[in-house]
Design a protein around this motif. Structure first.
Motif, PDB file in Angstrom:
ATOM      1  N   ALA A  89       0.897  -1.145   0.044  1.00 20.62           N
ATOM      2  CA  ALA A  89       0.036  -0.142   0.006  1.00 20.62           C
ATOM      3  C   ALA A  89       0.994   1.275  -0.066  1.00 20.62           C
ATOM      4  N   LEU A  90       0.806   1.888  -1.209  1.00 16.87           N
ATOM      5  CA  LEU A  90       1.895   3.085  -1.370  1.00 16.87           C
ATOM      6  C   LEU A  90       0.884   4.415  -1.580  1.00 16.87           C
ATOM      7  N   ARG A  91       1.813   5.535  -1.389  1.00 15.01           N
ATOM      8  CA  ARG A  91       0.985   6.637  -1.856  1.00 15.01           C
ATOM      9  C   ARG A  91       1.020   7.137  -3.561  1.00 15.01           C
ATOM     10  N   GLU A  92       0.576   7.755  -3.776  1.00  8.35           N
ATOM     11  CA  GLU A  92       0.379   8.238  -5.394  1.00  8.35           C
ATOM     12  C   GLU A  92       1.600   9.353  -5.538  1.00  8.35           C
ATOM     13  N   PRO A  93       2.463   9.245  -6.585  1.00  4.16           N
ATOM     14  CA  PRO A  93       3.389  10.360  -6.708  1.00  4.16           C
ATOM     15  C   PRO A  93       2.591  11.702  -7.120  1.00  4.16           C
ATOM     16  N   SER A  94       3.443  12.553  -6.729  1.00  3.65           N
ATOM     17  CA  SER A  94       2.934  14.149  -7.005  1.00  3.65           C
ATOM     18  C   SER A  94       3.824  14.565  -8.182  1.00  3.65           C
ATOM     19  N   LEU A  95       3.065  15.198  -9.264  1.00  4.22           N
ATOM     20  CA  LEU A  95       3.921  15.599 -10.331  1.00  4.22           C
ATOM     21  C   LEU A  95       4.897  16.917  -9.878  1.00  4.22           C
ATOM     22  N   GLY A  96       4.899  17.371  -8.683  1.00  6.64           N
ATOM     23  CA  GLY A  96       5.587  18.379  -8.151  1.00  6.64           C
ATOM     24  C   GLY A  96       7.266  17.789  -8.018  1.00  6.64           C
ATOM     25  N   PRO A  97       7.299  16.544  -7.468  1.00  9.38           N
ATOM     26  CA  PRO A  97       8.989  16.041  -7.274  1.00  9.38           C
ATOM     27  C   PRO A  97       9.018  15.447  -8.323  1.00  9.38           C
ATOM     28  N   VAL A  98       8.063  14.742  -9.195  1.00  4.96           N
ATOM     29  CA  VAL A  98       8.326  14.163 -10.236  1.00  4.96           C
ATOM     30  C   VAL A  98       9.038  15.001 -11.398  1.00  4.96           C
TER      31      VAL A  98
END
Length: 552
Positions: A89-98
């Motif tokens: 169970a993980l978090r969704e990535p944010s485009l900010g750091p991506v």
């Protein structure tokens, strides 16, 4: 090969096959193509009992890298190799750091979740739904003021900010409503990053649609001219904001490279929000698998503390074991070594930097939960350094296992998985950091002294005023969500290692009644990050055939 090249060469299983591993039929999922799906929220799931829960956290991050998500994925795959029914169970990535400093956020090497490109970019649209819902509420607030302001909202005391899921420092402080009289009422405003928004926290703490609506209705959007709080319910738009999130509330199902089920949902940052994936995602995994491996953002001082004190009470389950990820490289940096010298063996620096890991071990053990250290191996680590780190952990009565998951996937974490299985069978008695009836000052002091190792808390004049106001309004017994730099146990990113005798400076308190906590802004932490001089976006490209490169 790069992470994205490894991911692109993987033959994924159809998402219906992954769902079947969790006992889900095709009628219980909503497919987004062949390899992604949302899990429907069904009464049958609620009737099942919980499996074991493993929380993965880490030391304070450094430019050397720690690899918390990589270890989380590798551990889940290792448990599967040991014939356990496991889910991640993980978090969704944010485009900010991506697009900014980090690049992709789906693990690395042969320990990844896929489809990597989709998850890192638009995925199933949850981030866009949250951004739209947040900004719809902002538009409705400003329209209410323009159309006569029957709620008597003070434009100078609007708390609700607009959001964007990208780092954009130019939008931190803005003025809106300029132009003709039909352009609205001029006032100061600002943008936060989407993952810091209260709606993100609400999505990740809501137990079902009804709870989502209740929480949205409780959001304090601002104050009247006579300083009385105004909520979304009073604006009569709770239903409208809720319906924009009716699909986003459903957890997303994908897979690892080794085809272990992975539920990825919600993505609050841990330095400026509560740093955990959704209660619904974790609860779904716990009910469908025997072992759920989840992570909390940044170091144990941020994400893990918030998991224990904010998420766990709502989840109804505390971790059966905690894995603290550390690397020889990062600990040498905490011991004073420059990044360009990390390739050289340095036992004294490693020993000095161990103080940071030692602090996190102590803070996690304080909760009464079994702890194991995962030493995420890098190619330049020497046998002497790895042995020394294991010895230091043993001297602190903490098992430590080397995990080489980047190169070997789950097979590189089998010893770690065996230790986790052993620890989860132990009896443990969870001890909360603070009691619910303690006031905000006492709760903040507990976090600072017991988790950070600080000496005291210093409140600004504004924060002291807010403490008095919150007490009068009955908000002083809510949990606290500390907003603090991730790079240090203190509120100064330059104080690496394990500083002592420091004070945490609380400059402002922000009520998040929908989420159910009060945010304490410390030091110079920002809720809208900026992009670096050379952003990760500058290395990304799209070929004529649609192949993505440079994502990580």
């Amino acid at each position: 090969m790069t992470d994205i090249e490894i991911a692109q060469q993987t033959k994924m299983e159809k998402i219906t096959q992954i769902a079947a591993k969790l006992g889900l039929t095709s009628d219980q999922i909503e497919q987004y193509g062949d390899y992604k799906a949302k899990i429907k929220l069904t009464p049958e799931q609620a009737e099942k009992s919980f499996g074991k829960l493993v929380l993965v956290t880490s030391i304070n991050p450094t430019p050397a890298g720690e690899g918390k998500s990589t270890v989380t994925v590798g551990l889940g795959d290792a448990l599967t190799q040991l014939h356990q029914k496991a889910a991640i169970a993980l978090r969704e990535p944010s485009l900010g750091p991506v697009m900014g400093m980090k690049g992709g956020a789906t693990g690395g090497g042969y320990s990844q979740v896929v489809p990597m490109e989709d998850i890192n970019l638009h995925f199933t649209g949850d981030m866009h739904a949250l951004t739209t819902a947040n900004n719809t509420l902002a538009a409705l607030i400003d329209n209410h003021i323009y159309q006569g302001n029957s709620l008597n909202l003070d434009p100078r005391r609007i708390l609700w900010k607009r959001v964007l899921d990208i780092n954009d420092r130019a939008l931190r402080h803005i003025v809106i409503g300029l132009g003709s009289p039909t352009s609205g009422v001029p006032r100061e405003d600002g943008f936060d990053i989407t993952v810091a928004s209260e709606l993100m926290a609400i999505l990740c703490l809501a137990e079902d649609l009804a709870d989502l609506k209740r929480r949205i209705g409780r959001i304090v959007i601002g104050y009247t001219y006579d300083k009385k709080p105004v909520t979304v319910d009073q604006l009569h738009v709770t239903g409208a904001i809720s319906l924009l999130l009716k699909d986003a509330i459903k957890p997303n199902l994908v897979q690892t490279l080794a085809h272990t089920p992975a539920i990825i949902h919600g993505g609050p940052f841990a330095n400026i929000a509560h740093g955990c994936n959704s209660v619904l995602a974790t609860r779904t995994a716990l009910k469908l698998a025997d072992y759920t491996v989840t992570e909390a953002g940044f170091g144990a001082d941020l994400g893990a503390e918030k998991f224990m004190d904010i998420k766990a009470p709502v989840l109804g389950k505390t971790p059966d074991a905690v894995v603290i990820v550390a690397t020889v490289r990062a600990l040498k940096m905490h011991g004073g070594v420059a990044k360009d010298q990390l390739q050289l063996e340095n036992i004294p620096a490693l020993t000095a930097g161990f103080a940071n890991l030692q602090r996190h071990i102590a803070s996690m053990k304080r909760y009464g939960v079994p702890v194991v250290v995962a030493i995420n191996q890098f190619t330049a680590d020497t046998a002497a350094e790895l042995a020394k780190l294991q010895e230091l952990c043993q001297q602190n009565n903490t098992p430590a296992e080397v995990a080489n998951v980047w190169a070997h996937g789950g097979s590189g974490a089998l010893n770690l998985a065996k230790e986790v299985l052993r620890l989860t069978k132990q009896d443990s008695q969870f001890v909360p950091l603070y009691q619910a009836d303690m006031d905000l000052t006492a709760k903040i002091n507990q976090v600072v002294t017991q988790i950070y190792g600080g000496q005291k808390v210093e409140f600004s004049a504004k924060a002291k005023r807010q403490l008095r106001q919150f007490k009068r309004r009955g908000w002083d017994k809510l949990p606290v969500c500390m907003a603090k730099t991730q790079y240090s146990l203190s509120d100064s990113p330059k104080l690496i290692g394990a500083p002592t005798d420091f004070a945490i400076h609380v400059r402002e308190l922000v009520p998040k009644l929908g989420a159910g906590f009060i945010v304490a802004l410390t030091g110079n932490v920002l809720t809208m990050p900026g992009l670096p001089k050379v952003p990760a976006a500058s290395k990304m490209d799209l070929a004529d055939d649609g192949t993505i490169s440079g994502l990580y």
